[in-house]
Design an enzyme around this catalytic site. Structure first.
Site, short mmCIF file in Angstrom:
data_model
loop_
_atom_site.label_atom_id
_atom_site.label_comp_id
_atom_site.label_asym_id
_atom_site.label_seq_id
_atom_site.Cartn_x
_atom_site.Cartn_y
_atom_site.Cartn_z
N ASP A 51 8.64 37.72 54.69
CA ASP A 51 8.16 36.93 53.55
C ASP A 51 7.65 35.57 54.02
O ASP A 51 7.17 34.75 53.23
CB ASP A 51 9.22 36.81 52.45
N SER A 52 7.70 35.34 55.36
CA SER A 52 7.01 34.18 55.94
C SER A 52 5.51 34.30 55.69
O SER A 52 4.78 33.32 55.91
CB SER A 52 7.31 34.08 57.44
N ASP A 90 10.46 42.54 54.23
CA ASP A 90 11.36 41.65 53.49
C ASP A 90 11.31 41.95 51.99
O ASP A 90 10.21 42.00 51.41
CB ASP A 90 10.95 40.19 53.68
N LYS A 120 14.46 44.42 54.60
CA LYS A 120 15.37 43.36 55.08
C LYS A 120 15.77 42.52 53.88
O LYS A 120 14.95 42.25 53.01
CB LYS A 120 14.71 42.51 56.16
N GLU A 122 18.28 38.98 52.67
CA GLU A 122 19.02 37.80 53.10
C GLU A 122 20.36 37.72 52.36
O GLU A 122 20.40 37.85 51.13
CB GLU A 122 18.20 36.53 52.82
N GLU A 189 19.43 33.86 62.14
CA GLU A 189 18.41 32.83 62.31
C GLU A 189 19.04 31.46 62.49
O GLU A 189 19.91 31.05 61.70
CB GLU A 189 17.48 32.84 61.08
#
Ligand code: KIV
Length: 271
Positions: A51-52, A90, A120, A122, A189
């Protein structure tokens, strides 16, 4: 008989075997067809449609604005290019935090509409119910602990996480939880290298680091950062393998100059 050489697709099982035999796992982001084709051809094990994309593709300050539809668009472009790499996508902010049913629906949309191989997410114990529900549907899940950019407004800064005992202990416990739930790997991270080493040694599944030191089972970077497209972004953990901003800028300046000076196109470059 086909003359094409069969390319063996990397699977979550192969990634696990890599950890078992001590082979480091290479992971890099990509968001579009052309870049993903180059990344795949270079021998990448995992391509992350991060999602960057919200930052490097759309120019947002954070990862929060990107939508599920936009992630699916990026992911489907990457999947069309990736012949060998495992493609993980993401789940964007707001598509899984509400409840586990919504999380499952989001994950199913990504799998169905993009053809990706897993998602993925978080977070640790807080998202356990959603992780379980997605895994139950047969969708591989990669966890993400430490600096989790979707929570940037809670953290306040992008500095190193888990330096204090309490946060480090929670991270250790979250890693065990995600493993027990059935995640196939975890990204950590921006955490101290010593903690990342401890986590990588305490779980059986691969730990993939970004700014988390050399003892992780694999490494991931954002492609725009490591190719030097993202001018001015030079955190300590980043190794820059090219300076594409300057190279591309120079090439484009030459193009502009050639048009202005009437040297492009020449007689050989026309019909
Ligand atoms: O979105 C992303 O690119 C990521 C990596 C930084 C791991 O989550």
């Amino acid at each position: 008989m086909s003359i094409h050489k069969e390319v063996k697709r990397i699977t979550t099982h192969i990634v696990q075997e890599m950890k078992n035999r001590g082979e480091k796992i290479a992971m890099l982001t990509a968001y579009d067809y052309s870049m993903a084709a180059i990344v795949d051809d270079a021998g990448m094990d995992i391509i992350l449609v991060g999602d960057s994309a919200s930052n490097v593709m759309a120019g947002h300050e954070t990862t929060l604005p990107i939508t599920l539809d936009q992630m699916i668009y990026h992911a489907s472009s990457v999947v069309r290019a990736a012949k060998r790499a495992l493609v993980i996508v993401d789940l964007p902010f707001g598509s899984y935090q509400g409840n586990s049913k919504e999380a499952l629906n989001s994950a199913i949309r990504i799998m169905k509409e993009s053809g990706a191989h897993g998602v993925k997410m978080e977070g640790g114990i807080e998202i356990a119910e959603s992780v379980t529900r997605i895994l139950t549907a047969g969708i591989p899940v990669m966890g993400h602990l430490g600096l989790t950019p979707q929570s940037i407004y809670k953290f306040g800064t992008y500095t190193v996480r888990a330096k204090q005992d309490a946060e480090a202990q929670k991270l250790r416990e979250d890693a065990i939880t995600l493993q027990e739930l059935g995640c196939f790997a975890i990204v950590v991270e921006k955490i101290p290298a010593k903690l990342a080493k401890e986590v990588a040694e305490s779980v059986q599944i691969p730990i993939i680091g970004i700014g988390a030191g050399q003892h992780c089972d694999g490494q991931v970077l954002v492609i725009h950062d490591m190719l030097g497209i993202n001018k001015g972004f030079k955190p300590r953990f980043l190794r820059q393998y090219a300076n594409l901003y300057d190279q591309m800028n120079g090439a484009i300046k030459n193009y502009v100059g050639d048009i202005k000076s009437k040297s492009f196109p020449n007689e050989q470059e026309q019909y």
